[in-house]
Design an enzyme around this catalytic site. Structure first.
Site, PDB file in Angstrom:
ATOM      1  N   ASP A 196     -11.152  -5.963   6.180  1.00  0.00           N
ATOM      2  CA  ASP A 196      -9.944  -5.052   5.813  1.00  0.00           C
ATOM      3  C   ASP A 196     -10.785  -4.001   4.660  1.00  0.00           C
ATOM      4  OD1 ASP A 196      -6.664  -4.414   5.565  1.00  0.00           O
ATOM      5  OD2 ASP A 196      -7.820  -4.692   3.569  1.00  0.00           O
ATOM      6  N   ILE A 251       0.841  -1.129   0.132  1.00  0.00           N
ATOM      7  CA  ILE A 251      -0.162  -0.049  -0.026  1.00  0.00           C
ATOM      8  C   ILE A 251       0.891   1.281   0.127  1.00  0.00           C
ATOM      9  CG2 ILE A 251      -0.189   0.184   2.488  1.00  0.00           C
ATOM     10  CD1 ILE A 251      -2.886   0.959  -0.171  1.00  0.00           C
ATOM     11  N   SER A 272      11.506   0.709   7.714  1.00  0.00           N
ATOM     12  CA  SER A 272      11.045  -0.460   7.372  1.00  0.00           C
ATOM     13  C   SER A 272      12.143  -1.582   7.576  1.00  0.00           C
ATOM     14  CB  SER A 272      10.610  -0.686   6.038  1.00  0.00           C
ATOM     15  OG  SER A 272       9.927  -1.843   5.792  1.00  0.00           O
ATOM     16  N   ARG A 273      11.754  -2.910   7.870  1.00  0.00           N
ATOM     17  CA  ARG A 273      12.693  -3.895   8.177  1.00  0.00           C
ATOM     18  C   ARG A 273      13.255  -4.230   6.776  1.00  0.00           C
ATOM     19  NH1 ARG A 273       9.784  -7.519  12.263  1.00  0.00           N
ATOM     20  NH2 ARG A 273       7.988  -7.122  10.799  1.00  0.00           N
ATOM     21  N   LYS A 307      -5.768   3.191   7.328  1.00  0.00           N
ATOM     22  CA  LYS A 307      -6.758   2.618   7.860  1.00  0.00           C
ATOM     23  C   LYS A 307      -6.808   0.986   7.997  1.00  0.00           C
ATOM     24  CE  LYS A 307      -8.250   0.127   4.119  1.00  0.00           C
ATOM     25  NZ  LYS A 307      -8.780  -1.242   3.946  1.00  0.00           N
TER      26      LYS A 307
END
Length: 303
Positions: free
Chosen positions: A165, A11, A33-34, A87
């Site tokens: 979702d 996303i 971010s990993r 969201k």
């Protein structure tokens, strides 16, 4: 203004990065971010290190799944950063209430985003319904989980919400356009035998409003809301981007690509005014469905 994206997954790459790059308000100054990164943007794999080393970035946008989001949002607020939430805004209602109180106490902006509310035809649909008497309404929200969440098993784990979702997108539109609120009366939830969250749901609300959510649709996707009134029938197509009245298109554009730019424009406004926007009504309906829903077991699901 400088903004950091936290969580560089599908996303973020598909929607957040293009929206920021096209915005006159924002500069993508860092990512956390990993695994993921964005070409040409300084990347961190640890939130605490980012917060310590980049005090020049006043805003963070959280794009990771809902379950871990609270700890990241809380840390950012405690570090004095404004926070934008993908969201749903959290895994539970209580944790979002806590974040809202923390942002308020520290004079920071918190934005619980609902991207489908920014669809092209939602505002004109709300205006058309404002003075109408509603007889009934129905949501049909059918899409293919393999297309939108390929291999993402977390959506079927506790906190992933399953079919809610996408379904919460429909509920975010419904709660925006109806002139009066509704509440859930009953629900039927279909759980794959090997999963922890539902793959389909049928909901009945007060006011003769019903909803049918399904995550198993292949081919063309269906994101429709119809509302019958004493003065005609409204239909929102393409996830709220096209408005029909009595079968005639009267507003909107058949694209979803305007939603995230509108979210970032709204976030810029909130930061400038040191205000927050936290409406949890779509999440309340999901919570009620999971509380009231009759559970039925269906075929196992595999990506």
């Amino acid at each position: 203004m400088k903004v950091a994206l936290i969580g560089i997954g599908k996303i973020a790459q598909d929607q957040h990065v293009p929206a920021i790059h096209s915005s006159p308000d924002w500069e993508l100054a860092a990512t956390v971010s990993r695994k993921g990164s964005v070409a040409g943007v300084p990347a961190f794999d640890d939130l605490d290190r980012f917060l310590k080393e980049r005090p020049d970035v006043p805003v963070v946008s959280l794009c990771m799944p809902p379950l871990p989001r609270f700890d990241y949002a809380r840390a950012a607020l405690l570090a004095g950063r404004h926070v934008m939430l993908e969201k749903p805004p959290g895994a539970t209602l209580a944790e979002v209430h806590e974040l809202e109180a923390l942002a308020r106490d520290r004079g920071l902006s918190l934005y619980a985003t609902w991207h489908s509310r920014m669809a092209h035809a939602v505002a004109p649909a709300k205006a058309w319904l404002a003075d109408k008497t509603i007889a009934r309404g129905h949501i049909t929200w059918h899409e293919d989980v393999r297309k939108w969440h390929p291999g993402q098993d977390w959506v079927f784990e506790p906190g992933g919400m399953g079919v809610f979702d996408p379904g919460i997108n429909a509920l975010s539109i419904l709660t925006e356009i109806l002139p009066r609120p509704v509440h859930l009366r009953q629900a039927r939830l279909e759980f794959p035998s090997n999963r922890q969250t539902p793959i389909a749901a049928q909901l009945e609300f007060s006011g003769q409003i019903t909803a049918d959510f399904d995550w198993r649709q292949e081919g063309p996707q269906t994101w429709d809301i119809t509302v019958e009134t004493t003065e005609g029938t409204l239909a929102l197509r393409t996830g709220g981007n096209v408005l029909e009245i009595d079968g005639r298109v009267v507003a909107g554009q058949s694209t979803i690509m305007g939603e995230y730019p509108a979210l970032y424009a709204r976030m810029a406004e909130l930061v400038r005014t040191r205000s927050s926007d936290v409406d949890l009504s779509p999440m309340v309906h999901v919570s009620d469905a999971l509380m009231l829903g009759r559970r039925e077991i269906t075929d196992a699901f595999h990506f």
